[in-house]
Write an enzyme that holds these catalytic residues in place. Structure first.
Site, PDB file in Angstrom:
ATOM      1  N   LYS A 134      -2.392  -1.992  -3.238  1.00 55.37           N
ATOM      2  CA  LYS A 134      -3.472  -1.163  -2.674  1.00 55.37           C
ATOM      3  C   LYS A 134      -3.123   0.307  -2.869  1.00 55.37           C
ATOM      4  O   LYS A 134      -2.473   0.926  -2.024  1.00 55.37           O
ATOM      5  CB  LYS A 134      -3.645  -1.500  -1.186  1.00 55.37           C
ATOM      6  CG  LYS A 134      -4.655  -0.612  -0.465  1.00 55.37           C
ATOM      7  CD  LYS A 134      -5.092  -1.201   0.864  1.00 55.37           C
ATOM      8  CE  LYS A 134      -5.943  -0.211   1.631  1.00 55.37           C
ATOM      9  NZ  LYS A 134      -6.651  -0.815   2.759  1.00 55.37           N
TER      10      LYS A 134
ATOM     11  N   GLU B 173       0.821  -1.220   0.000  1.00 51.91           N
ATOM     12  CA  GLU B 173       0.000   0.000   0.000  1.00 51.91           C
ATOM     13  C   GLU B 173       0.855   1.271   0.000  1.00 51.91           C
ATOM     14  O   GLU B 173       1.265   1.745   1.047  1.00 51.91           O
ATOM     15  CB  GLU B 173      -0.933   0.015   1.222  1.00 51.91           C
ATOM     16  CG  GLU B 173      -1.806   1.277   1.249  1.00 51.91           C
ATOM     17  CD  GLU B 173      -2.796   1.335   2.415  1.00 51.91           C
ATOM     18  OE1 GLU B 173      -2.768   0.445   3.289  1.00 51.91           O
ATOM     19  OE2 GLU B 173      -3.572   2.292   2.459  1.00 51.91           O
TER      20      GLU B 173
HETATM   21  P1  13P Z   1      -9.503   4.091   3.966  1.00 45.85           P
HETATM   22  O1  13P Z   1     -10.287   3.310   2.953  1.00 45.85           O
HETATM   23  O2  13P Z   1     -10.350   4.658   5.079  1.00 45.85           O
HETATM   24  O3  13P Z   1      -8.564   5.077   3.338  1.00 45.85           O
HETATM   25  O4  13P Z   1      -8.592   3.033   4.733  1.00 45.85           O
HETATM   26  C1  13P Z   1      -7.946   2.076   4.017  1.00 45.85           C
HETATM   27  C2  13P Z   1      -6.703   1.698   4.703  1.00 45.85           C
HETATM   28  O5  13P Z   1      -6.522   0.548   5.041  1.00 45.85           O
HETATM   29  C3  13P Z   1      -5.675   2.697   4.918  1.00 45.85           C
HETATM   30  O6  13P Z   1      -4.478   2.097   5.261  1.00 45.85           O
END
Ligand code: 13P
Length: 335
Positions: free
Chosen positions: A216, A174
């Site tokens: 992600k 991510e």
């Molecule tokens: P949000 O969808 O609220 O941005 O959170 C996703 C997430 O896991 C952030 O690390």
């Protein structure tokens, strides 16, 4: 290694996505306080258990990202990972330990948590986790994200991914380019492209099996303080362009974060993305706020109204699942 690919496909294939319920205690406390609920361990579990025992877990949720506190909790003598597995979803775990100021670039952050990670992963695997998450964050400003932030966070994401695969789990990679700022969507496209490209360079260098990872990313959006207004179709076009140009084709899928979009925006944009997605990548969701916000608000009015809260959550999850197939409409949203 195909075992990891199977796990990834099970998490985000067939119209399913990820429920990101891995808020740290600090973040969860902010969320609960915003609706005037005390942030006790019991309340955190009660809300999360309400979601995990919802009907839509079977149809819309392929994986749940948990926080260290939750993965070790029990509800009515049932372990939380076991409860999730029984719905057909896969338990995952956030393994980074948060962000700290990046040395020599004080505006920016580096994500920590590599020390001792190998042993922590072994333990999480034992208690049921089959995927993990690590979030790098990048700010857009005149001088950011800097080369230092781009390369150090990519390096950490790759080291984490290699260890996670070694432990038999799928890493969620991510790299979140934050929405904060007054930049245009075009700047977001440039910066996000640079960030994602560097992440994959590092993953490849560190011999991570790309068939066993899920990316992600953020969607390509104008900054939250920008005056630029663009349509979902334009957002979809820029987002798909960014991913096709920078994500190696071996990667099975992408699960977007919602990053501060409203629930309906995150759904509508994902739907537009799937309408034009001609790539081999599955494009699904890994939403925290965009799956939980309305349910949390509803629940806060009566902590014992489990059924009502689940109804709100089921609707949101159904909408996201439709969007992951490009089948969401304004009409179904209202029903
Ligand atoms: P949000 O969808 O609220 O941005 O959170 C996703 C997430 O896991 C952030 O690390």
């Amino acid at each position: 290694m195909s075992e990891l690919n199977n796990i990834a496909l099970k998490i985000i294939g067939n119209g399913k996505g990820i429920l990101a319920a891995d808020e740290s205690t600090g973040t969860m406390t902010k969320r609960l306080q915003s609706v005037n609920v005390e942030s006790s361990s019991e309340n955190r579990l009660k809300f999360r258990h309400t979601l995990f025992s919802s009907k839509s877990m079977k149809t819309c949720i392929g994986g749940v990202i948990l926080y260290d506190e939750t993965i070790k909790q029990e509800f009515n003598s049932k372990k939380i990972p076991e409860l999730i597995i029984n719905t057909g979803a896969i338990p995952g775990i956030k393994v980074d330990t948060g962000t700290k100021t990046l040395a020599n670039s004080p505006e920016e952050k580096i994500t920590e948590g590599l020390d001792g990670l190998r042993d922590r992963l072994k333990n999480y695997y034992k208690i049921g986790a089959r995927f993990a998450k690590w979030r790098g964050v990048y700010l857009i400003s005149n001088s950011c994200p800097s080369k230092i932030a781009i390369s150090t966070n990519a390096h950490a994401l790759a080291r984490y991914s290699a260890l996670v695969q070694e432990a038999g789990m799928v890493p969620i990679v991510e790299p979140e380019v934050l929405m904060d700022g007054n930049h245009s969507a075009e700047v977001c496209l440039d910066k996000t492209s640079e960030v994602i490209k560097k992440c994959f360079e590092e993953l490849i260098l560190q011999k991570v099996d790309l068939k066993g990872v899920i990316l992600k990313p953020n969607m390509i959006l104008p900054g939250s303080r920008s005056d630029q207004k663009i349509s979902s179709d334009e957002i979809a076009e820029l987002t798909v362009k960014c991913l096709i140009e920078n994500v190696p084709t071996e990667v099975p899928g992408i699960a977007f974060l919602s990053g501060g979009q409203t629930e309906v925006e995150a759904t509508k944009n994902l739907n537009a993305i799937n309408k034009i997605n001609k790539s081999n990548f599955i494009m699904s969701y890994s939403y925290g706020r965009a799956l939980q916000q309305s349910a949390l608000k509803y629940w806060s009015k009566n902590l014992d109204d489990i059924e009502g809260t689940q109804k709100v959550f089921n609707h949101r999850a159904d909408m996201c699942s439709l969007a992951s197939k490009g089948k969401w409409t304004e009409q179904v949203e209202k029903n």
